[in-house]
Enzyme design. Structure first.
Site, PDB file in Angstrom:
ATOM      1  N   MET A 176      -5.461  23.555   6.806  1.00 48.49           N
ATOM      2  CA  MET A 176      -4.768  23.948   5.580  1.00 48.49           C
ATOM      3  C   MET A 176      -3.274  24.190   5.823  1.00 48.49           C
ATOM      4  O   MET A 176      -2.807  24.262   6.945  1.00 48.49           O
ATOM      5  CB  MET A 176      -5.412  25.214   5.007  1.00 48.49           C
ATOM      6  CG  MET A 176      -6.864  25.035   4.589  1.00 48.49           C
ATOM      7  SD  MET A 176      -7.614  26.547   3.948  1.00 48.49           S
ATOM      8  CE  MET A 176      -6.720  26.754   2.401  1.00 48.49           C
ATOM      9  N   HIS A 177      -2.555  24.326   4.719  1.00 45.84           N
ATOM     10  CA  HIS A 177      -1.177  24.839   4.677  1.00 45.84           C
ATOM     11  C   HIS A 177      -0.102  23.890   5.189  1.00 45.84           C
ATOM     12  O   HIS A 177       1.081  24.132   4.980  1.00 45.84           O
ATOM     13  CB  HIS A 177      -1.038  26.163   5.442  1.00 45.84           C
ATOM     14  CG  HIS A 177      -2.111  27.163   5.199  1.00 45.84           C
ATOM     15  ND1 HIS A 177      -2.459  27.596   3.936  1.00 45.84           N
ATOM     16  CD2 HIS A 177      -2.950  27.804   6.060  1.00 45.84           C
ATOM     17  CE1 HIS A 177      -3.442  28.482   4.039  1.00 45.84           C
ATOM     18  NE2 HIS A 177      -3.765  28.617   5.300  1.00 45.84           N
ATOM     19  N   ASP A 227     -10.401  23.543   5.262  1.00 46.99           N
ATOM     20  CA  ASP A 227     -11.431  23.619   6.296  1.00 46.99           C
ATOM     21  C   ASP A 227     -12.402  24.782   6.106  1.00 46.99           C
ATOM     22  O   ASP A 227     -13.620  24.619   6.260  1.00 46.99           O
ATOM     23  CB  ASP A 227     -10.815  23.645   7.692  1.00 46.99           C
ATOM     24  CG  ASP A 227      -9.709  24.677   7.857  1.00 46.99           C
ATOM     25  OD1 ASP A 227      -9.496  25.515   6.955  1.00 46.99           O
ATOM     26  OD2 ASP A 227      -9.041  24.646   8.909  1.00 46.99           O
TER      27      ASP A 227
END
Length: 489
Positions: free
Chosen positions: A78-79, A237
């Site tokens: 992520m991110h 995830d």
């Protein structure tokens, strides 16, 4: 039919082939490099993700009936910030979730814009790993690259774009960008304004189980599959792993004892705590979830065993631990600072309570217990929001320890369920693909039919009471040391 789940991780991609009934037929993985251009920076080349994924897909399907492949979906790191120009070329290497360059930008967002405004706009506050602070950093330090941006994407969504030609993301992964109005499942115009971007630069939003398109002709031909193979949006995830563990539905809980530690709590309705100690994100099932993330979990035990004790025999060290709930040594598990619930990058690990009769086993026990106590910090916040938390599943490398599972069950005071299959985001991605293709009517149905519990660790009244007293002591340590941490980093 056959379904493919792609887990785009930080160091490798794991690709799983699943039959419609949930049977895992094959798993392959491919590694790719991680770059650290400056101290605290972490980057990757998105083209490496695609190259290695395609190579892995070819191996995955070598012996399969390719005509049976119906759908593909994802779980992903992520991110991360992936930026494309008007020709859809990658402008610069992706800035990853574990990149720490945005301290000033987070301070600006949390203190100048204010956490109250951020929470109102996104249900969350700024963390160094999130995507919005990266955009602010880019606009200040690389203005030429910032000016070229036509599309802003997340790692797994870049992979989906390469497979389909569609710029899309799902609401669970988008929740970690600090650009999404989580409650209303739409982009936040206010956050776009703060970050000097437009909503048009962001990908189209989908639910995790929705198809965003089908494989491009050239991709399908290269893999030897139909152009009718559906590609579902997938999930971040942790949200994808929650699907794989059946953590969907009100009050369902999963604990992951991996390098980092997470406590993931599914909620049928939108909830956010007053201090934004937990991440409030959209779920992969069309609902919501809360997540507490501690930066060092099983990595604490690995550090203690490998670097301090100098032993690789983790099980043997744990054999010496016999008096649970009676340890006079405590351990703060903040080797890399801490995220939930303190959001304090200055926090540090510490042992306290040692005496002349403290043993090596006491110290090892303290490490295991300290991680469990830190997980409970997030657990208590979720309970205070009225979520009925009656049991939890557990996964990750640390969950292979029977002793650690027992400690967690009694520190939290709830049964801990052990799963038959633990394949994480790759299995969750395959399950989401199966839902997108109509194999299952919902994510909940897929989870109920595919995920199976094979054992349960039950807490005992006596040990739970002992750990209640220990946890009360543990909660006093961080506040006592908090003011010292900035001076010793």
């Amino acid at each position: 039919m056959l379904y493919i789940g792609i887990d785009l991780g930080t160091s490798s991609v794991k690709i799983l082939l699943m039959e419609g009934d949930g049977t895992v037929k094959k798993i392959v993985s491919r590694e790719y490099p991680l770059s650290f251009p400056k101290p605290g920076w972490s980057e990757q080349n998105p083209s490496d993700w695609y190259t290695q994924t395609m190579d892995g897909l070819k191996e995955l399907l070598q012996e399969a009936d390719k005509s049976q492949v119906a759908g593909i979906s994802f779980g992903g790191q992520m991110h991360g910030l992936v930026i494309l120009d008007k020709e859809d070329n990658v402008i610069r290497p992706a800035i990853l979730w574990n990149d720490g360059r945005t301290t000033e930008e987070c301070d600006y967002l949390n203190h100048t814009i204010g956490t109250d405004k951020l929470s109102e706009y996104t249900a969350n506050i700024a963390f160094a790993g999130f995507t919005a602070p990266k955009l602010l950093w880019l606009s200040k330090h690389e203005p030429d690259n910032f000016a070229k941006i036509d599309k802003i994407m997340l790692p797994k969504d870049y992979l989906a774009y390469r497979l389909t030609g569609v710029h899309a993301t799902d609401v669970s992964d988008a929740s970690g960008m600090l650009l999404l109005d989580v409650k209303n499942r739409k982009w936040s115009q206010e956050m776009c304004d703060i970050c000097h971007i437009s909503i048009e630069q962001l990908p189209e939003l989908f639910e995790s189980y929705e198809a965003i398109g089908t494989l491009k002709a050239d991709v399908a031909a290269e893999l030897g599959v139909s152009t009718q193979v559906k590609v579902a949006a997938g999930a971040g995830d942790n949200a994808a792993a929650a699907v794989a563990t059946g953590t969907v539905g009100e009050g369902k809980c999963n604990i992951s004892l991996g390098t980092s530690g997470t406590i993931f709590i599914s909620s049928d309705k939108f909830r956010v705590d007053d201090n934004n100690a937990l991440h409030a994100f959209c779920g992969a099932n069309g609902k919501y979830h809360l997540m507490g993330c501690m930066l060092s979990a099983a990595s604490c035990n690995k550090w203690w065993m490998d670097e301090i004790i100098g032993s690789k025999d983790y099980a043997k060290e744990q054999e010496q631990i016999t008096k649970l709930g009676e340890n006079h040594v405590f351990y703060l598990p903040y080797l890399m600072g801490e995220r939930s619930p303190y959001n304090n990058p200055d926090a540090r690990a510490a042992f306290i309570g040692m005496t002349m009769d403290t043993t090596r086993a006491d110290m090892t026990q303290a490490v295991l217990e300290g991680v469990a106590f830190a997980l409970r910090d997030s657990f208590e916040i979720a309970k205070a929001l009225g979520i009925p938390l009656e049991r939890t599943k557990i996964c990750g490398g640390g969950a292979k320890s029977p002793l650690w599972r027992t400690i967690v069950a009694n520190v939290l005071g709830i049964p801990v369920d052990i799963l038959e299959t633990e394949e994480g985001p790759s299995l969750g991605g395959a399950m989401l693909a199966a839902v997108a293709c109509g194999e299952y009517a919902s994510v909940e149905e897929a989870a109920s039919k595919i995920v199976h519990v094979i054992d349960t660790v039950e807490p005992t009244v006596e040990l739970t009471e002992k750990y209640e007293q220990c946890y009360t002591k543990f909660t006093k340590i961080y506040p006592a040391l908090k003011e010292i941490f900035p001076d010793i980093k």
